[in-house]
Design an enzyme around this catalytic site. Structure first.
Site, short mmCIF file in Angstrom:
data_model
loop_
_atom_site.label_atom_id
_atom_site.label_comp_id
_atom_site.label_asym_id
_atom_site.label_seq_id
_atom_site.Cartn_x
_atom_site.Cartn_y
_atom_site.Cartn_z
N THR A 177 1.11 -1.24 0.12
CA THR A 177 -0.36 0.46 0.52
C THR A 177 0.88 1.22 -0.13
O THR A 177 1.28 1.52 1.17
CB THR A 177 -0.76 -0.07 1.06
OG1 THR A 177 -1.49 -1.17 1.58
CG2 THR A 177 -1.94 0.86 1.32
N THR A 202 -0.66 -5.16 6.24
CA THR A 202 -2.35 -5.84 5.83
C THR A 202 -2.48 -7.87 5.65
O THR A 202 -1.93 -7.84 4.41
CB THR A 202 -3.55 -5.22 4.64
OG1 THR A 202 -3.35 -3.39 5.26
CG2 THR A 202 -4.55 -5.06 5.17
N PHE A 292 -1.05 -10.42 0.54
CA PHE A 292 -0.24 -9.52 1.61
C PHE A 292 0.17 -8.21 1.48
O PHE A 292 0.75 -8.38 0.03
CB PHE A 292 0.79 -10.49 1.79
CG PHE A 292 1.77 -9.73 3.56
CD1 PHE A 292 2.19 -10.92 4.70
CD2 PHE A 292 3.10 -8.77 3.00
CE1 PHE A 292 2.29 -10.49 5.30
CE2 PHE A 292 3.71 -8.99 3.69
CZ PHE A 292 3.48 -9.61 5.37
N GLU A 293 0.30 -6.75 2.43
CA GLU A 293 0.40 -5.82 2.15
C GLU A 293 0.84 -5.43 3.32
O GLU A 293 0.75 -5.82 4.14
CB GLU A 293 -0.72 -4.67 1.43
CG GLU A 293 -1.85 -5.47 0.50
CD GLU A 293 -2.18 -4.34 0.10
OE1 GLU A 293 -1.24 -3.94 -0.75
OE2 GLU A 293 -2.43 -4.64 -1.48
N SER A 294 2.08 -4.48 2.62
CA SER A 294 3.01 -3.95 3.73
C SER A 294 3.14 -2.06 2.94
O SER A 294 2.42 -1.73 2.10
CB SER A 294 4.39 -4.30 3.46
OG SER A 294 4.99 -3.55 1.95
#
Ligand SMILES: [Zn+2]
Length: 399
Positions: A177, A202, A292-294
């Site tokens: 993100t 997330t 998967f979002e960092s």
């Protein structure tokens, strides 16, 4: 605690991958140890690679994809780091690779990686790399996976075909993100606005009912491993470590499908039910899938977070795998205290399997482990175990 991967990359190493050609060279350098193949080609003629590692014939396959959005740079670097470690595994990883296979696609959009943009797709499948996500009728490439093939760009069509033929058991698609807004805290919904913690990751899960056990334990393990490995990195100063413990960044989780649930404030677009690569995989193959979002941290933290998340998923997946060998107890032999376990077992083995059978003696190092003898002929395989209370049990092994 089992550690499969090193999770603390150095920023100076990460900074050497400025262009796709650097990433490509990194993948191709692994060819002598892993299987690296080109599976599609981008519009601007850049090859898209898949890296295969682990047990080739295994039914337990994990798919890891990244840079579906080409400008998100931590995910491909995390997968390259994982691929390098699969090429030179530590002892735990090596053992795991005997039964699990890994398929890594570190960069699904090489054009976007080089142009620092997002591939957008029009209604009939034309593409352009743009700075921002969808405008008007152009959609972000991650939102078109569920479309019919004739409305897809050729490389997405080729990738879909390739991914469907893999028959994987679990999939993770890695993202970031990236928008940075200094005033983000004040754009959050009111209930989060004065919360001291920040959301740096997330995890979006989509778990079909038939795979609930696997999916839920993988999801929980991703979050656990993040808290354990990533949130207090080794290399920060004691003060930094202390501050990070107070302002613990929380992983936000989003559960898709029925019982949809969101535990934090980010990525509210997922409330709208947008369908992405992971959703397409779950809907078309019935496996649990994760996006998967960092978010917001420096590059090395973000890469580390991705590696930690993947490690958590792999650990849970491996822990739930059925044992390769199952055994059935055949008989129990009592024997007097003075007699030697190996001599008695060998005699019994020759009676059960014939005099031609072969044998090996296994004795593990740790204290209190029982003595073992394994005997086999072409048809059967038996294991003799020394029991307490002066008896030997005989087990037939099936693989
Ligand atoms: Zn993304």
């Amino acid at each position: 605690m089992i550690e499969l991967f090193e999770k603390y990359p150095l920023i100076k190493d990460l900074n050497t991958f400025k262009r796709y050609s650097d990433l490509e060279a990194g993948m191709l350098a692994l060819r002598d140890r892993l299987h690296v193949e080109e599976v599609a080609r981008s519009k601007m003629n850049r090859p898209i690679y898949a890296v295969n590692a682990g047990a080739a014939e295994s039914a337990h396959k994990i798919l890891l994809t990244a840079a579906n959005h080409g400008r998100e740079d931590a995910p491909p670097l995390a997968l390259l780091s994982i691929a390098r470690q699969l090429a030179q595994p530590n002892r735990d990883l090596e053992r795991l690779m005997k039964s699990v296979s890994f398929i890594l696609l570190p960069c699904l959009d090489p054009d976007g990686y080089d142009l620092r943009g997002v591939k957008c797709v029009d209604p009939i499948g034309n593409t352009e790399i743009r700075e921002e996500y969808s405008e008007s009728s152009w959609e972000d490439v991650n939102a078109v996976w569920c479309r019919a093939d004739e409305f897809l760009p050729p490389e997405t069509r080729a990738l879909k075909k390739y991914l469907l033929e893999l028959h994987v058991s679990l999939a993770l698609d890695l993202h970031e993100t990236l928008f940075y807004r200094p005033s983000l805290r004040f754009q959050l919904p009111p209930q989060w606005r004065f919360y001291p913690n920040s959301f740096e990751v997330t995890v979006i899960e989509f778990i079909p009912e038939s795979q609930r056990d696997l999916g839920e334990s993988v999801g929980a393990s991703i979050v656990e491993n993040l808290k354990r490995s990533y949130y207090v990195p080794r290399k920060v100063s004691n003060l930094g470590r202390f501050l990070r413990k107070i302002f613990v960044p929380l992983p936000q989780t989003i559960t898709k499908g029925e019982g949809r649930e969101i535990s934090g404030p980010l990525l509210t677009e997922f409330r709208k039910g947008r369908m992405v690569l992971s959703d397409w995989l779950t809907l078309s193959t019935g496996i649990p899938s994760f996006t998967f979002e960092s978010f917001l941290s420096p590059l090395d933290y973000r890469v580390g977070a991705h590696i930690a998340g993947v490690e958590g998923a792999v650990l849970a997946f491996a822990g739930l795998m059925p044992q390769a060998v199952s055994a059935r107890q055949v008989k129990r032999i009592p024997f007097p205290k003075k007699k030697k376990f190996h001599i008695e077992s060998a005699k019994e083995a020759m009676q059960l399997l014939g005099e031609e059978c072969r044998m090996v003696v296994h004795r593990k190092d740790g204290r209190l482990t029982r003595e073992r003898l394994i005997a086999w002929n072409s048809a059967r395989r038996l294991e003799f175990r020394k029991r307490w209370l002066r008896s030997i049990s005989v087990w037939e092994l099936y693989s």
